[in-house]
Design a protein around this motif. Structure first.
Motif, PDB file in Angstrom:
ATOM      1  N   GLY A 148       0.782  -0.902   0.082  1.00 54.71           N
ATOM      2  CA  GLY A 148      -0.365  -0.075  -0.463  1.00 54.71           C
ATOM      3  C   GLY A 148       0.104   1.326  -0.156  1.00 54.71           C
ATOM      4  O   GLY A 148       0.028   2.442   0.613  1.00 54.71           O
ATOM      5  N   TYR A 149       2.193   1.414  -0.560  1.00 49.31           N
ATOM      6  CA  TYR A 149       2.663   2.209  -0.688  1.00 49.31           C
ATOM      7  C   TYR A 149       2.940   2.798  -1.794  1.00 49.31           C
ATOM      8  O   TYR A 149       2.979   2.229  -2.823  1.00 49.31           O
ATOM      9  CB  TYR A 149       4.549   1.998  -0.226  1.00 49.31           C
ATOM     10  N   VAL A 150       2.890   4.285  -1.676  1.00 45.33           N
ATOM     11  CA  VAL A 150       2.631   5.000  -3.389  1.00 45.33           C
ATOM     12  C   VAL A 150       4.623   5.340  -3.619  1.00 45.33           C
ATOM     13  O   VAL A 150       5.624   5.892  -2.448  1.00 45.33           O
ATOM     14  CB  VAL A 150       2.553   6.385  -3.494  1.00 45.33           C
ATOM     15  N   LEU A 197      -4.830  10.570   6.668  1.00 46.01           N
ATOM     16  CA  LEU A 197      -3.587   9.566   7.331  1.00 46.01           C
ATOM     17  C   LEU A 197      -3.734   8.397   8.247  1.00 46.01           C
ATOM     18  O   LEU A 197      -5.168   8.452   7.866  1.00 46.01           O
ATOM     19  CB  LEU A 197      -3.181  10.874   9.196  1.00 46.01           C
ATOM     20  N   PRO A 198      -2.471   7.166   7.077  1.00 43.84           N
ATOM     21  CA  PRO A 198      -1.305   7.742   7.074  1.00 43.84           C
ATOM     22  C   PRO A 198      -0.475   7.650   6.098  1.00 43.84           C
ATOM     23  O   PRO A 198      -1.444   7.583   5.362  1.00 43.84           O
ATOM     24  CB  PRO A 198      -0.967   6.840   8.062  1.00 43.84           C
ATOM     25  N   PHE A 199      -0.466   8.558   5.616  1.00 51.13           N
ATOM     26  CA  PHE A 199       0.345   8.489   4.696  1.00 51.13           C
ATOM     27  C   PHE A 199       1.891   7.424   4.469  1.00 51.13           C
ATOM     28  O   PHE A 199       2.133   7.338   5.671  1.00 51.13           O
ATOM     29  CB  PHE A 199       1.069   9.583   3.604  1.00 51.13           C
ATOM     30  N   MET A 242      10.822   3.449   2.978  1.00 49.74           N
ATOM     31  CA  MET A 242       9.620   3.047   3.683  1.00 49.74           C
ATOM     32  C   MET A 242       9.443   4.698   4.669  1.00 49.74           C
ATOM     33  O   MET A 242      10.012   4.633   5.387  1.00 49.74           O
ATOM     34  CB  MET A 242       8.769   2.438   4.435  1.00 49.74           C
ATOM     35  N   VAL A 243       8.370   5.266   4.498  1.00 50.11           N
ATOM     36  CA  VAL A 243       7.997   6.609   4.748  1.00 50.11           C
ATOM     37  C   VAL A 243       6.611   6.574   5.197  1.00 50.11           C
ATOM     38  O   VAL A 243       6.172   6.617   4.386  1.00 50.11           O
ATOM     39  CB  VAL A 243       8.615   7.869   4.860  1.00 50.11           C
ATOM     40  N   ARG A 244       6.893   6.882   6.429  1.00 55.12           N
ATOM     41  CA  ARG A 244       4.827   6.946   6.888  1.00 55.12           C
ATOM     42  C   ARG A 244       4.519   8.297   7.577  1.00 55.12           C
ATOM     43  O   ARG A 244       5.728   9.086   8.392  1.00 55.12           O
ATOM     44  CB  ARG A 244       4.275   5.748   7.722  1.00 55.12           C
ATOM     45  N   ILE A 245       3.787   9.243   7.614  1.00 51.68           N
ATOM     46  CA  ILE A 245       3.385  10.387   8.147  1.00 51.68           C
ATOM     47  C   ILE A 245       2.248   9.501   8.996  1.00 51.68           C
ATOM     48  O   ILE A 245       0.779   9.217   8.419  1.00 51.68           O
ATOM     49  CB  ILE A 245       3.097  11.548   7.423  1.00 51.68           C
ATOM     50  N   SER A 246       1.604   9.509   9.997  1.00 53.11           N
ATOM     51  CA  SER A 246       1.129   9.646  10.997  1.00 53.11           C
ATOM     52  C   SER A 246       0.480  10.074  11.907  1.00 53.11           C
ATOM     53  O   SER A 246       0.275  11.138  12.808  1.00 53.11           O
ATOM     54  CB  SER A 246       1.234   7.506  11.285  1.00 53.11           C
TER      55      SER A 246
END
Length: 441
Positions: free
Chosen positions: A189-191, A252-254, A288-292
């Motif tokens: 599910g990552y862009v 969110l989350p991105f 991998m980066v997430r903004i939560s």
């Protein structure tokens, strides 16, 4: 950057936590003193501005009445001078406070083991049986050089130590590995993004590399009269993509990912891993980066770490997960899991992914905010992890899949990415054999 108001309001607990991360309690006390003095002066400036406004009104009244206002005009000038002088003091105090606080690491999360270095890390679990052979396993760089697929000699000649050429099936294996990783990230599910590989100082500050770790990076000057930096990891452009903005909570989350080259000077690592793919100045990594939302960030950390582990399971590589101690965590992290892959030649596990929750540390620096249920802006939490370090994955495949005759079997999951090739051997290593160890034909 941590919130200095939090440091001030609960100084002993916060300072003790930060001392475990290498911060100086004396410096923290100085920063709070600078903050207190600056706050007091700002209040004084507000009072003087209020007084100046009143004098200005008096001047207006006197002039309208045809009266002499010279005394009031002189008083207003003196007030203006006082305000300017105090404002200079405020800026100096703010600079001193910033010099300290910009070099203070993130707080360690509750439950993170306290220790000075990696010896205090704690193992969480292991997966897969450590690879064993009926022969003495070779190092990945030995096998790579014998097959001609890793050329460190020409890399050093052209660029310097800790650079290399991937040749023939070596280049193809590297490409197969990162294409496999990117496809896995899509499934999770990552862009996918292709970010800039040069960034400005603001971006490096936003994720915590600057100003403390400037010596670890490669600087490029005079690009349109700007100073730029080759990215040490795509965490920098990916995280900063969300900076200077206020996002809606529902978004969110991105979850974003990118393959990029990474450039690191490895300052202070002299003598460590000087051979092979473990510690290079240039390497590929899938990030991998997430903004939560804050309440979900530790759950996001677990899921992101599992994403990294799942790739090693599909590649059939033994690994373990460890939680890092306060002394071994990265500057911006509040909690970090390292995924370590088994390296038979070294008879040990080596880091192949580091997954961190940075809490609101980077978000405060990069101004990554969202609008909460009350409609107010709030700092998001940021997370990052390797998904995975490509060169280290190649090294692990070479060592774990080597055979007695010096060939390298291809993990089943990578065969489709290798156009059906199931083994790298002396016959196919260099493709059409336009290149040998000595020269180009």
């Amino acid at each position: 950057m941590i919130d200095i108001k939090k440091l001030k309001s609960n100084f002993e607990d916060v300072a003790n936590n930060l001392e475990n991360r290498g911060a100086s309690k004396d410096d923290l006390k100085k920063a709070v003193d600078y903050y207190n003095e600056r706050t007091s002066l700002l209040a004084e400036i507000d009072a003087l501005k209020h007084q100046r406004n009143e004098v200005s009104n008096q001047i207006g009244v006197k002039k309208r009445n045809g009266e002499d206002a010279e005394d009031e005009i002189q008083e207003m000038r003196e007030l203006g001078t006082k305000i300017e002088d105090i404002d200079t003091k405020v800026r100096n105090l703010e600079a001193k406070e910033f010099d300290i606080m910009s070099g203070v690491p993130n707080l360690g999360a509750e439950g993170v083991p306290v220790g000075e270095d990696e010896d205090s890390n704690e193992e969480i679990h292991r997966n897969g049986k450590q690879t064993s052979f009926g022969f003495e396993p070779k190092a990945h760089y030995e096998l790579g050089e014998e097959l001609g697929i890793l050329d460190f000699e020409n890399g050093a000649r052209v660029a310097g130590s800790r650079f290399l050429y991937y040749v023939g099936m070596g280049a193809r294996l590297e490409r197969a590995v990162y294409n496999f990783m990117l496809d896995q990230q899509h499934e999770n599910g990552y862009v996918e993004m292709i970010p800039p590989y040069l960034v400005n100082d603001n971006a490096m500050y936003g994720t915590g590399q600057y100003p403390k770790f400037t010596e670890d990076t490669y600087r490029v000057d005079d690009i349109d009269d700007r100073r730029m930096t080759l990215i040490p990891t795509s965490e920098v452009p990916l995280t900063n993509y969300f900076g200077d903005n206020v996002w809606e909570k529902e978004k969110l989350p991105f979850k974003v990912t990118a393959l990029s080259p990474c450039f690191r000077s490895e300052a202070g690592s002299a003598g460590r891993d000087t051979r092979g793919l473990i510690r290079l100045h240039q390497f590929h990594k899938v990030e991998m980066v997430r903004i939560s939302k804050p309440e979900e960030s530790f759950e996001q950390l677990e899921e992101m770490t599992e994403n990294g582990e799942a790739m090693l399971e599909k590649l059939g590589l033994p690994y373990r997960r460890v939680v890092l101690s306060t002394g071994d965590m990265g500057f911006s992290a509040t909690k970090t899991y390292d995924i370590e892959v088994w390296m038979p030649n070294q008879d040990t596990y080596r880091e192949i992914s580091s997954c961190s929750n940075c809490y609101d540390f980077q978000a405060r620096r990069a101004k990554i905010r969202y609008r909460n249920d009350e409609g107010r802006t709030q700092l998001a939490h940021t997370l990052n992890g390797s998904g995975l370090a490509v060169g280290r994955t190649v090294a692990a495949i070479i060592e774990n899949y080597q055979t007695a005759d010096g060939s390298i079997a291809i993990p089943e999951a990578l065969v489709p990415y290798m156009s059906g090739v199931t083994q790298i051997n002396k016959e196919n290593a260099l493709g059409k054999k336009l290149i040998n160890h000595n020269h180009t034909i």
